[in-house]
Scaffold this motif. Sequence first.
Motif, PDB file in Angstrom:
ATOM      1  N   VAL A 282      53.220  47.960  32.852  1.00 17.56           N
ATOM      2  CA  VAL A 282      52.791  46.609  33.245  1.00 17.56           C
ATOM      3  C   VAL A 282      51.530  46.720  34.105  1.00 17.56           C
ATOM      4  O   VAL A 282      51.481  47.518  35.048  1.00 17.56           O
ATOM      5  CB  VAL A 282      53.905  45.904  34.051  1.00 17.56           C
ATOM      6  CG1 VAL A 282      53.409  44.588  34.634  1.00 17.56           C
ATOM      7  CG2 VAL A 282      55.124  45.659  33.172  1.00 17.56           C
ATOM      8  N   LEU A 283      50.529  45.910  33.766  1.00 20.27           N
ATOM      9  CA  LEU A 283      49.291  45.907  34.554  1.00 20.27           C
ATOM     10  C   LEU A 283      49.035  44.518  35.111  1.00 20.27           C
ATOM     11  O   LEU A 283      49.145  43.515  34.385  1.00 20.27           O
ATOM     12  CB  LEU A 283      48.097  46.254  33.664  1.00 20.27           C
ATOM     13  CG  LEU A 283      47.669  47.704  33.555  1.00 20.27           C
ATOM     14  CD1 LEU A 283      46.443  47.789  32.645  1.00 20.27           C
ATOM     15  CD2 LEU A 283      47.349  48.308  34.915  1.00 20.27           C
ATOM     16  N   LEU A 284      48.685  44.468  36.398  1.00 13.41           N
ATOM     17  CA  LEU A 284      48.361  43.206  37.065  1.00 13.41           C
ATOM     18  C   LEU A 284      46.912  43.313  37.526  1.00 13.41           C
ATOM     19  O   LEU A 284      46.586  44.149  38.375  1.00 13.41           O
ATOM     20  CB  LEU A 284      49.285  42.993  38.268  1.00 13.41           C
ATOM     21  CG  LEU A 284      50.795  43.067  37.959  1.00 13.41           C
ATOM     22  CD1 LEU A 284      51.605  43.062  39.251  1.00 13.41           C
ATOM     23  CD2 LEU A 284      51.226  41.919  37.053  1.00 13.41           C
ATOM     24  N   LEU A 285      46.037  42.509  36.951  1.00  9.49           N
ATOM     25  CA  LEU A 285      44.609  42.668  37.192  1.00  9.49           C
ATOM     26  C   LEU A 285      44.027  41.381  37.774  1.00  9.49           C
ATOM     27  O   LEU A 285      44.076  40.327  37.133  1.00  9.49           O
ATOM     28  CB  LEU A 285      43.878  42.992  35.875  1.00  9.49           C
ATOM     29  CG  LEU A 285      44.461  44.123  35.014  1.00  9.49           C
ATOM     30  CD1 LEU A 285      43.700  44.239  33.697  1.00  9.49           C
ATOM     31  CD2 LEU A 285      44.420  45.443  35.759  1.00  9.49           C
ATOM     32  N   ASP A 286      43.484  41.481  38.980  1.00  7.66           N
ATOM     33  CA  ASP A 286      42.925  40.287  39.621  1.00  7.66           C
ATOM     34  C   ASP A 286      41.417  40.249  39.365  1.00  7.66           C
ATOM     35  O   ASP A 286      40.671  41.029  39.954  1.00  7.66           O
ATOM     36  CB  ASP A 286      43.215  40.321  41.134  1.00  7.66           C
ATOM     37  CG  ASP A 286      43.136  38.935  41.745  1.00  7.66           C
ATOM     38  OD1 ASP A 286      42.627  38.020  41.082  1.00  7.66           O
ATOM     39  OD2 ASP A 286      43.589  38.766  42.895  1.00  7.66           O
ATOM     40  N   GLU A 287      41.001  39.388  38.495  1.00  5.56           N
ATOM     41  CA  GLU A 287      39.590  39.230  38.123  1.00  5.56           C
ATOM     42  C   GLU A 287      38.925  40.573  37.802  1.00  5.56           C
ATOM     43  O   GLU A 287      37.973  40.987  38.465  1.00  5.56           O
ATOM     44  CB  GLU A 287      38.824  38.487  39.222  1.00  5.56           C
ATOM     45  CG  GLU A 287      39.402  37.099  39.451  1.00  5.56           C
ATOM     46  CD  GLU A 287      38.512  36.221  40.307  1.00  5.56           C
ATOM     47  OE1 GLU A 287      37.290  36.342  40.198  1.00  5.56           O
ATOM     48  OE2 GLU A 287      39.062  35.420  41.076  1.00  5.56           O
ATOM     49  N   PRO A 288      39.422  41.247  36.757  1.00  7.67           N
ATOM     50  CA  PRO A 288      38.924  42.593  36.470  1.00  7.67           C
ATOM     51  C   PRO A 288      37.439  42.640  36.130  1.00  7.67           C
ATOM     52  O   PRO A 288      36.810  43.685  36.299  1.00  7.67           O
ATOM     53  CB  PRO A 288      39.769  43.037  35.265  1.00  7.67           C
ATOM     54  CG  PRO A 288      40.309  41.784  34.666  1.00  7.67           C
ATOM     55  CD  PRO A 288      40.473  40.828  35.807  1.00  7.67           C
ATOM     56  N   SER A 289      36.871  41.529  35.642  1.00  6.55           N
ATOM     57  CA  SER A 289      35.458  41.601  35.251  1.00  6.55           C
ATOM     58  C   SER A 289      34.565  40.851  36.230  1.00  6.55           C
ATOM     59  O   SER A 289      33.396  40.627  35.946  1.00  6.55           O
ATOM     60  CB  SER A 289      35.276  41.040  33.843  1.00  6.55           C
ATOM     61  OG  SER A 289      35.724  39.710  33.815  1.00  6.55           O
ATOM     62  N   SER A 290      35.125  40.503  37.395  1.00  3.96           N
ATOM     63  CA  SER A 290      34.335  39.732  38.359  1.00  3.96           C
ATOM     64  C   SER A 290      33.106  40.534  38.795  1.00  3.96           C
ATOM     65  O   SER A 290      33.203  41.714  39.156  1.00  3.96           O
ATOM     66  CB  SER A 290      35.245  39.372  39.531  1.00  3.96           C
ATOM     67  OG  SER A 290      34.581  39.480  40.728  1.00  3.96           O
TER      68      SER A 290
END
Length: 316
Positions: free
Chosen positions: A157-165
Motif C-alpha cells: 500500500v502506498l500513500l502519496l501526498d501530492e507526489p508531483s507537486s
Amino acid sequence: MKGAGPAIECEAVSRRFGERLALDRLTLSVERGEVLGLLGPNGSGKTTTLRILATLLQPHAGTARILSWDVARQPMEVRRSIGVMPERPSLYDRQTVEANVRFWAEAHQLPDAAIAVARALAFAGVADRREDLVGSLSKGLKQRVALARAIVHRPPVLLLDEPSSGLDPSAAAAMEGLIRDLAREGTAVLLNTHRLAEAERLCDRVAILREGRLLQLGTPLQVRAALLGHIVEVELAGVVDAPVRRAVESFPAVREVWWGASALRCRLLNAERDTPDLVARLVSAGARIVAVRPAGDLERAYLELMSQPLPGSLAA
Ligand SMILES: Nc1ncnc2c1ncn2[C@@H]1O[C@H](COP(=O)(O)OP(=O)(O)OP(=O)(O)O)[C@@H](O)[C@H]1O
C-alpha cells in the motif's frame, strides 16, 4: 498480508481539529492494483485522510484499515504494510541518496537491505546519483528519492501526498509512470493531487472532497458524466450524410444530438455503456471516425462541482 478485503478502507471516518470538522464520515476503499486520487480544494481533508491511514493521526470516529489491520488498534502492522511519501519528504540533505534510502531499509529491518536499496534506487531512476548528497539534487530528483524510500520495503500500500507537486512536466510524467508501474505490480495507491489532468490520466478512480465530505467517487469518466452529463463528441473525416444521421437518430440511447458539418455531439443515456454501440452504428453507416471523446474533462467537472452549493448547506 492479511485478509482478502480491500487494501485500504475508510468507514465513516471523522476527524476534528477543535471545532473544525476536517473529515466528515469518509467512506471509501482502494483495491490492490488500483490508483485512487483524492481531489479537493485546500483544506478539504485530503492530507488528514492520508495521515489517518498512515497512523499519524487518530480518527475520532469510524474505522480505517490497511489490509484489514485497524490503523488505530494495530498501528505497527499498518506501518509495516505502507509506504508513505509526505508532501515535504524529510530527507537528510547532508547524506547521500543511498544513505537516505538505506536508513529506511534498516528501520524496516530488511534482511537484504543492500539489494532492497539498489532495487528501489533503480526503480526510481536515481541509481546513478546514489553517491550524491540529497541537498545537491533538484526537486524532481528529491521526489524520486522520496519515492525510493517509500517503496524500499516493497509495501503493498502506498500513500502519496501530492507526489508531483512542484515537478516540471517531464518529471511529473516520469512520476506518473512510476506510480502506474507500481499499481501494475499490484500495489494499492492512494494519492492526493491538485493536478486534475494528471488525475484523469493516472487514477483508476477519483474521490472529490469538500469541507471534509466526499462529494463524488468514481472513474474519471463516471465523475465527468455525473457532473457534466453523458455527452460525447464525435469528429468525422467527411461531412455528415443522411445514413450517419439516421444511424444516430434511430439509436434509442441518444437523448439529444447537435450536428456540425463533420462532427456531432450527443447526450447518451449512459456514456460509458452506450459509446461503444454508438461508434459501432456510425461505422456500419459508413462514417469514418477521427475522434470520439467525452465532452469536457475532469477539470471542468471539478469546477462545476465546486460552483454548486454544498449539499445540506443553507444555500443548497
Ligand atoms: N494539525 C492540525 N491542527 C489544526 N487544524 C488542522 C490540522 N491539520 C489539518 N487541519 C485543518 O483540517 C482541515 C483539513 O486539512 P487538510 O490538510 O487535510 O486539507 P487538504 O485537503 O490536504 O488541503 P491542501 O490541499 O491545502 O493540502 C483544514 O481546515 C486544516 O486547517
